[in-house]
Design an enzyme around this catalytic site. Sequence first.
Site, PDB file in Angstrom:
ATOM      1  N   TYR A   1      23.867  53.383  70.140  1.00  0.00           N
ATOM      2  CA  TYR A   1      23.736  52.066  70.793  1.00  0.00           C
ATOM      3  C   TYR A   1      23.718  50.796  69.885  1.00  0.00           C
ATOM      4  O   TYR A   1      24.467  49.953  70.069  1.00  0.00           O
ATOM      5  CB  TYR A   1      22.142  52.192  71.531  1.00  0.00           C
ATOM      6  CG  TYR A   1      22.051  50.861  72.409  1.00  0.00           C
ATOM      7  CD1 TYR A   1      22.459  50.504  73.464  1.00  0.00           C
ATOM      8  CD2 TYR A   1      20.914  49.811  71.757  1.00  0.00           C
ATOM      9  CE1 TYR A   1      22.148  49.443  74.100  1.00  0.00           C
ATOM     10  CE2 TYR A   1      20.745  48.947  72.404  1.00  0.00           C
ATOM     11  CZ  TYR A   1      21.368  48.297  73.710  1.00  0.00           C
ATOM     12  OH  TYR A   1      20.743  47.298  74.299  1.00  0.00           O
TER      13      TYR A   1
ATOM     14  N   SER B   1      21.822  42.526  70.702  1.00  0.00           N
ATOM     15  CA  SER B   1      20.734  43.365  70.749  1.00  0.00           C
ATOM     16  C   SER B   1      20.243  43.129  69.200  1.00  0.00           C
ATOM     17  O   SER B   1      21.081  43.606  68.214  1.00  0.00           O
ATOM     18  CB  SER B   1      20.483  44.907  71.026  1.00  0.00           C
ATOM     19  OG  SER B   1      19.531  45.535  70.526  1.00  0.00           O
TER      20      SER B   1
END
Lengths: 438, 243
Positions: free
Chosen positions: B148, B135
């Site tokens: 995250y 990501s």
Amino acid sequence: MKVSAWGNYPVVEAEVREFAGVEEARRKIGAARRMIPQGLARSYGDSAIGEAILSTLKNNRVLAFDERRGVVRVESGVSLAELVEIFAPRGWFLPTTPGTKFVTVGGAIASDVHGKNHHVAGNFSRHVVEMDVALADGAVVTCSPEREPNLFHATAGGMGLTGVVLEATIQLQPIETVFIAQETVKAANLDEIMTIFEESASYSNSVAWIDCLAKGASQGRSLMMRGEHAKRDELPERRDPLWLKEKGTIAVPFNFPGFALNSLSIKLFNELYYRKAPSGLDTSIVDLETFYYPLDAVHRWNRIYGKRGFTQYQFVLPKSESREGLKKILGRIAESGQGSFLAVLKLCGKETGLISFPMEGYSLALDFPITRNLFPLLDELDEMVHERGGRIYLTKDVRLSAESFDRGYPNADLFRELKRRYDPDGVFQSRQSKRLRI
Amino acid sequence: MKTVLLLGAGSDIARATAHEYAKRGDRVVLASRSIEDLEKTASDIEHRRGAEATAVRFDALDYESHQAFYDALDPKPDVVVVAFGYLGEQRKGQAEFDEARRIIETNYTGAVSICEIVAADFEKRGEGTIVGIASVAGDRGRQSNYLYGSSKAAFDAYLSGLRNRLFKAGAHVATVKPGFVRTKMTEGMPLPGPVTAEPERVARAVLKAEGRRKNVVYVKGVWRQIMGIVKAIPEPVFKRLGM
């Protein structure tokens, strides 16, 4: 986000949520205070519009197919277009279909849609073998005409107000080819087209385009299209019977000024009308997309009505009232100068369901651009329809009153009672259901 | 025809990727915890694409089960897409370590556990491609989602090392970095349209990265520039930005 359905009116602010699969559906339904399920939003008005919308579009898997019996199990967000694309080449077609394939299975059930074959095939729900409905309390109930019949009949045509259809099992119809043997018949006036409808009872499909502007002796001037799924031996030899050619579409790139439309359709109608042989009958083989979905080839054709949007007014009159009623109503529409030039006329078959639209008699549908003068005219038409025992199609509606709904739908209170049973807190509501006090 | 294993197949990105492979006629194996739901996706792929699709149970957090899971696959995959992930809630993770641990263990520990098993097989066979969905959030830690982000940063560094290792054996590792993607993971978030991708777009990036043996692919190329700028901001300045 701003949402509207096919009529581009009204445009409202709404929160849109999506789900895929049973578990997510239950979670999202449990978390919401109110919502209305929505598929492809091809209803015209505000029946699938509300402050909170639960979209079924990601709930779109094909779960099972019995190749021998033509029975398919799908999630509710699968569109009729996808069913045609996947199954027509395997020799199975929709049991009945509305004039656009861009509706979901869930939407077809909620509106209990009908098509050109209504007089033989009935509404869409007649072919729903079974379905799973998620209720407001999160329970998922399997229903069919035999099992939980009340829920089944209230959900078929129930405008998404009983719960959310999650999955459905549908009986398809076998076809030998993806073509239709079509006959086009011209009728000089309303009496003629009604006679042709009566004589066409043995055809599986029949529908007419009617000229709403013609007056006097030519009032009701129209073109009937009727046809059967073509058999293999009716095709020219080089044609692959089950090959559905991918259709190009043309797009309407921006909102048209409203006046452009009528001159276009007048031209089209006249060309078709006057091209017919003097006998008035013309036969041809056309592919089923051309036959069933002529307007789907024009991407976003709703933009042709401009930014203010439009509504479609569709009513049905009992057969005994149809002739006189249609004459009066067509006369009033022509006089008003507000409606579209073309309307769609159909002789429907027997009435079924709780608040499903069709009843035995003539149904007429035509478009009206939204203007300041429109709603008073439609109120007037409502009166003409209801005093003859007819009704207005909720899927097209955007302005009907609760009183008119009750007049047109004798089962309105029964439906309200069932709605309260399955959804005591009124979780499922649309702008329309609030207006109609359902 | 390749055999493609999708780990975390319940995700929108994995589902879209499975459809893309099936369209090409490849055989897809869908793996995640909710087997009942996966079987529905598998039958959808079979009916729509006419390709073979099967569903198997896989739990990223059940490390002990990973070896047996992989051993049971027959045939062994040619491509493995690591698409499971857990976004979690940053604030909750700050207050409750269980949430933080679930984020870290799903995105990193679980991924390492299964990737090592796959890598050992690919190394031995001298072929195969692992595609890891990392990501852009891993490019620099930000206060709004650093739990995250850091777990994805760890996964990113891991993939880079693994690529290095498997190169000699003839196997490949591709890192795909989506920015915002319109999925159930991000539902309800205000996503800026121009830099937001649909799952199908990520799926095509996965196939491209795998097919052309790309190393690091940003979905929507503009993210490479955006994150380049974000990374270039000096830390004394960056810490003052409420990003």
